[in-house]
Motif scaffolding. Structure first.
Motif, PDB file in Angstrom:
ATOM      1  N   GLN A   1     -15.234  -7.104  -1.065  1.00  0.00           N
ATOM      2  CA  GLN A   1     -14.363  -6.336   0.202  1.00  0.00           C
ATOM      3  C   GLN A   1     -14.847  -4.306  -0.636  1.00  0.00           C
ATOM      4  O   GLN A   1     -15.246  -3.527  -0.941  1.00  0.00           O
ATOM      5  N   LEU A   2     -14.112  -4.490  -1.269  1.00  0.00           N
ATOM      6  CA  LEU A   2     -14.157  -3.314  -2.710  1.00  0.00           C
ATOM      7  C   LEU A   2     -14.983  -3.469  -3.150  1.00  0.00           C
ATOM      8  O   LEU A   2     -15.926  -1.793  -3.318  1.00  0.00           O
TER       9      LEU A   2
ATOM     10  N   TYR B   1     -16.815  -0.914  -0.148  1.00  0.00           N
ATOM     11  CA  TYR B   1     -16.236  -0.099  -0.305  1.00  0.00           C
ATOM     12  C   TYR B   1     -17.193   1.508  -1.845  1.00  0.00           C
ATOM     13  O   TYR B   1     -17.260   2.749  -1.399  1.00  0.00           O
TER      14      TYR B   1
ATOM     15  N   GLU C   1      -8.280  -1.220  -3.882  1.00  0.00           N
ATOM     16  CA  GLU C   1      -7.732  -1.967  -2.591  1.00  0.00           C
ATOM     17  C   GLU C   1      -6.195  -3.230  -2.696  1.00  0.00           C
ATOM     18  O   GLU C   1      -6.834  -3.727  -3.906  1.00  0.00           O
TER      19      GLU C   1
ATOM     20  N   VAL D   1     -10.519   2.414   3.059  1.00  0.00           N
ATOM     21  CA  VAL D   1     -10.480   2.527   1.246  1.00  0.00           C
ATOM     22  C   VAL D   1      -8.621   2.356   0.864  1.00  0.00           C
ATOM     23  O   VAL D   1      -8.405   3.583   2.188  1.00  0.00           O
ATOM     24  N   ASP D   2      -8.199   1.203   1.027  1.00  0.00           N
ATOM     25  CA  ASP D   2      -6.473   1.265   1.171  1.00  0.00           C
ATOM     26  C   ASP D   2      -6.132   2.909   0.283  1.00  0.00           C
ATOM     27  O   ASP D   2      -5.026   3.454   1.182  1.00  0.00           O
TER      28      ASP D   2
ATOM     29  N   GLN E   1       0.637  -1.588  -0.035  1.00  0.00           N
ATOM     30  CA  GLN E   1      -0.030  -0.217   0.181  1.00  0.00           C
ATOM     31  C   GLN E   1       1.188   1.176   0.186  1.00  0.00           C
ATOM     32  O   GLN E   1       0.853   2.154  -0.833  1.00  0.00           O
TER      33      GLN E   1
END
Length: 219
Positions: A160-161, A164, A148, A133-134, A105
């Motif tokens: 998960q994304l 978001y 993500e 969110v990354d 990240q």
């Protein structure tokens, strides 16, 4: 969070139709407005679900979950309620990434043009109601992109994304927001689901991001 164990059947009415026959099941209703139906197998994966925003109408022997935008419905025919409880979980501290994911990240944020010339970073760990969110960034056409990052990209990361993106696209200052699922390795099933959700996949080379030269390319 509300947990209900009930003997019920479930019918999904929308673009497609689906039917779950009468059986004991767990009905999970989260604070974000989502509703999911689970059996005593399949690990974390629900048998059927409705993403937020949605509303629940409870009537004697019949619960109807309606999506606030599409109008699609989950119709639960309740024969018997075996358990019904609610629990306040509070704000979740979020997933703590392992060293490689955290460093990926950091490196991708530092070298955001890895994703394309002219791309600009908005923020790492962009906060949402369901966790950060990354990376949030803008592409070369000033479109908003949520990224993500995983070490190993699997279906749960795509899900998960997706959650978001649903939240971010409610913000008129950001919308429309598209997604990128980035990982060192992405499973074929995750690629298929990502494509179905309109999410792009990018395979990251950890060594290349760190500036370690070797044969091969970044993607």
């Amino acid at each position: 969070m509300r947990l209900v164990i009930a003997r019920c059947s479930v019918d999904y009415a929308g673009k497609l139709t689906a039917h779950l026959p009468m059986a004991p099941r767990l009905i999970l209703m989260k604070a974000d407005g989502s509703v999911s139906i689970h059996a005593d197998d399949r690990a974390y994966k629900p048998l059927n679900w409705m993403n937020p925003p949605c509303t629940l109408k409870e009537e004697e022997g019949r619960w109807t979950v309606t999506h606030g935008k599409s109008g699609e419905q989950l119709i639960l025919t309740i024969e018997e309620i075996l358990h019904d409880s609610s629990h306040e979980l509070g704000i979740d501290p979020g997933l703590r990434k392992d060293g490689v994911e955290a460093h990926l990240q950091e490196l991708l944020a530092e070298h955001i043009t890895t994703l394309g010339e002219g791309w600009k970073l908005i923020r790492r760990e962009y906060p949402t109601a369901i966790g950060p969110v990354d990376i949030l960034c803008r592409d070369d056409k000033s479109g908003t992109v949520a990224v993500e990052i995983k070490r190993r990209g699997e279906i749960d990361g795509v899900e998960q994304l997706t959650r978001y993106l649903e939240l971010l696209n409610r913000d008129p200052l950001l919308a429309p927001v598209r997604g990128i699922f980035a990982a060192q390795e992405i499973k074929p099933q995750a690629r298929v689901l990502a494509a179905d959700r309109g999410i792009d996949c990018v395979t990251l080379d950890y060594d290349a991001l760190r500036g370690i030269e070797r044969d091969g390319t970044l993607f």
